[in-house]
Motif scaffolding. Structure first.
Motif, mmCIF file in Angstrom:
data_model
loop_
_atom_site.group_PDB
_atom_site.id
_atom_site.type_symbol
_atom_site.label_atom_id
_atom_site.label_comp_id
_atom_site.label_asym_id
_atom_site.label_seq_id
_atom_site.Cartn_x
_atom_site.Cartn_y
_atom_site.Cartn_z
ATOM 1 N N UNK A 288 0.625 -1.012 0.026
ATOM 2 C CA UNK A 288 -0.094 -0.096 0.456
ATOM 3 C C UNK A 288 0.494 1.320 -0.258
ATOM 4 N N UNK A 289 1.835 1.794 0.695
ATOM 5 C CA UNK A 289 3.089 2.568 1.307
ATOM 6 C C UNK A 289 3.569 2.544 -0.322
ATOM 7 N N UNK A 290 4.217 1.675 -0.959
ATOM 8 C CA UNK A 290 4.745 2.204 -2.258
ATOM 9 C C UNK A 290 3.809 2.507 -3.327
ATOM 10 N N UNK B 278 2.010 5.182 -2.813
ATOM 11 C CA UNK B 278 2.641 6.865 -2.916
ATOM 12 C C UNK B 278 3.738 6.779 -4.305
ATOM 13 N N UNK B 279 3.952 6.017 -5.079
ATOM 14 C CA UNK B 279 4.462 6.019 -6.157
ATOM 15 C C UNK B 279 6.223 6.205 -5.780
ATOM 16 N N UNK B 280 6.400 6.251 -4.571
ATOM 17 C CA UNK B 280 7.576 5.496 -4.388
ATOM 18 C C UNK B 280 8.657 4.749 -4.585
ATOM 19 N N UNK B 281 8.059 3.917 -5.380
ATOM 20 C CA UNK B 281 8.609 2.221 -5.756
ATOM 21 C C UNK B 281 9.559 3.295 -6.611
ATOM 22 N N UNK B 282 8.908 4.260 -8.093
ATOM 23 C CA UNK B 282 10.165 4.502 -9.016
ATOM 24 C C UNK B 282 10.992 5.348 -8.508
ATOM 25 N N UNK C 258 17.312 7.723 -0.072
ATOM 26 C CA UNK C 258 17.356 6.407 -0.513
ATOM 27 C C UNK C 258 16.486 5.708 -1.677
ATOM 28 N N UNK C 259 14.936 6.398 -0.737
ATOM 29 C CA UNK C 259 13.693 6.010 -1.565
ATOM 30 C C UNK C 259 12.230 6.368 -1.022
ATOM 31 N N UNK C 260 12.723 6.134 0.478
ATOM 32 C CA UNK C 260 11.434 5.771 1.173
ATOM 33 C C UNK C 260 10.806 7.815 2.058
ATOM 34 N N UNK C 261 9.793 8.193 0.650
ATOM 35 C CA UNK C 261 9.829 9.370 0.446
ATOM 36 C C UNK C 261 7.889 9.440 1.045
ATOM 37 N N UNK C 262 7.692 10.297 0.467
ATOM 38 C CA UNK C 262 6.106 10.676 0.681
ATOM 39 C C UNK C 262 5.756 10.843 2.425
ATOM 40 N N UNK C 263 5.135 9.970 3.000
ATOM 41 C CA UNK C 263 4.748 9.796 4.106
ATOM 42 C C UNK C 263 5.764 8.099 4.702
ATOM 43 N N UNK C 264 6.381 7.819 4.176
ATOM 44 C CA UNK C 264 7.319 6.953 4.114
ATOM 45 C C UNK C 264 8.223 7.385 5.476
ATOM 46 N N UNK C 265 8.516 8.188 6.441
ATOM 47 C CA UNK C 265 8.524 8.638 8.088
ATOM 48 C C UNK C 265 7.482 7.898 8.679
#
Length: 277
Positions: A147-149, A152-156, A217-224
């Protein structure tokens, strides 16, 4: 001033200010990618720590924070954007390897201390609770990470991998960086901070550096919202188990799910995720 127990360094609450500056510099260096302001904050923190030591409030705070700052300086010399090319993987290996090796070597041979250690074997069997926690980590990752990746589109932030050799490179890269995370953030940064601060303060400080690195590294958006609890729990788990092997196992199990999610997000397989969008 009362005598300190043998082996314990002199501490003072004022030391938290320079430590917060050194660890907070990671937000500038990796989170916001403001290199020179980050370097300036590192320098300010080290000067502040030196003044605390000189005034007799703290002991060896500047020396230990210098090792943390040194590691951050080395990391900041390269972009942390995922790069699976030969040159990119070599660059990551060399720079991140130096970020662990140089502070260790300085501590061991220049400071002549054995503070930074990598406790692979503790001689203790894992309890049922510890085994259960490993299973819970996998299940939590399986439920939350797709759901997160994807939403949020962070997988890109990771390269598209299709060919078998590309997928293999991604697997190696994800696990190598996950291993390095524990060697640097837990066994180096957290361990050094624990000499000077209570566990909860040292853990918050190391998590600041950890999460800032993961952001670039890439864990952005609401990753924190995911990486902050993960970094704090890893520090606490290491405090309880004193085992690099255990915290590394936790991390690599979580990263195995990360790897599968990134491949799935790019290719639509493996279709093993119950809550994938």
């Amino acid at each position: 001033m009362p005598a300190l127990p043998t082996g314990e360094l002199r501490r003072h609450a004022i030391g938290l200010l320079p430590a917060a500056a050194v660890c907070g510099a990671a937000v500038l260096l990796f989170g916001l990618q403001l290199v020179w302001p980050g370097y300036a904050l590192l320098a300010a923190g080290l000067v502040g720590a030196w003044l605390c030591d000189r005034a007799g409030r703290t002991e060896r705070l500047a020396a230990d924070l210098a090792l943390i700052a040194l590691g951050q300086l080395i990391i900041s010399t390269v972009s942390l954007k995922a790069d699976l090319s030969n040159a990119g993987m070599i660059r990551f290996t060399v720079v991140l390897g130096l970020a662990v090796a140089v502070p260790y070597l300085v501590s061991r041979f220049l400071y002549r201390e054995r503070v930074i250690r990598f406790p692979w074997r503790t001689g203790q069997r894992w309890t049922l609770v510890q085994w259960g926690y490993l299973a819970a980590v996998v299940v939590a990752g399986w439920l939350i990470l797709p759901f997160y990746f994807i939403t949020s589109g962070v997988y890109e932030n990771w390269p598209t991998v299709v060919a078998p050799d590309e997928i293999a490179r991604l697997f190696v890269g994800v696990n190598a960086v996950g291993t390095w995370d524990e060697l640097f953030f837990i066994c180096t940064v957290f361990t050094l901070l624990r000499r000077h601060f209570p566990v909860w303060q040292a853990n918050l400080l190391q998590a600041t550096v950890f999460v800032s690195f993961l952001w670039e590294l890439g864990y952005q958006s609401w990753g924190p919202l995911l990486t902050i609890p993960f970094a704090l729990v890893q520090g606490w788990t290491f405090t309880l188990t004193k085992s690099l092997t255990y915290v590394l196992t936790v991390h690599l199990l979580f990263d195995a799910v990360v790897f599968a999610v990134i491949v799935y997000a790019h290719n639509g397989w493996p279709a093993i995720f119950l809550l994938a969008p």
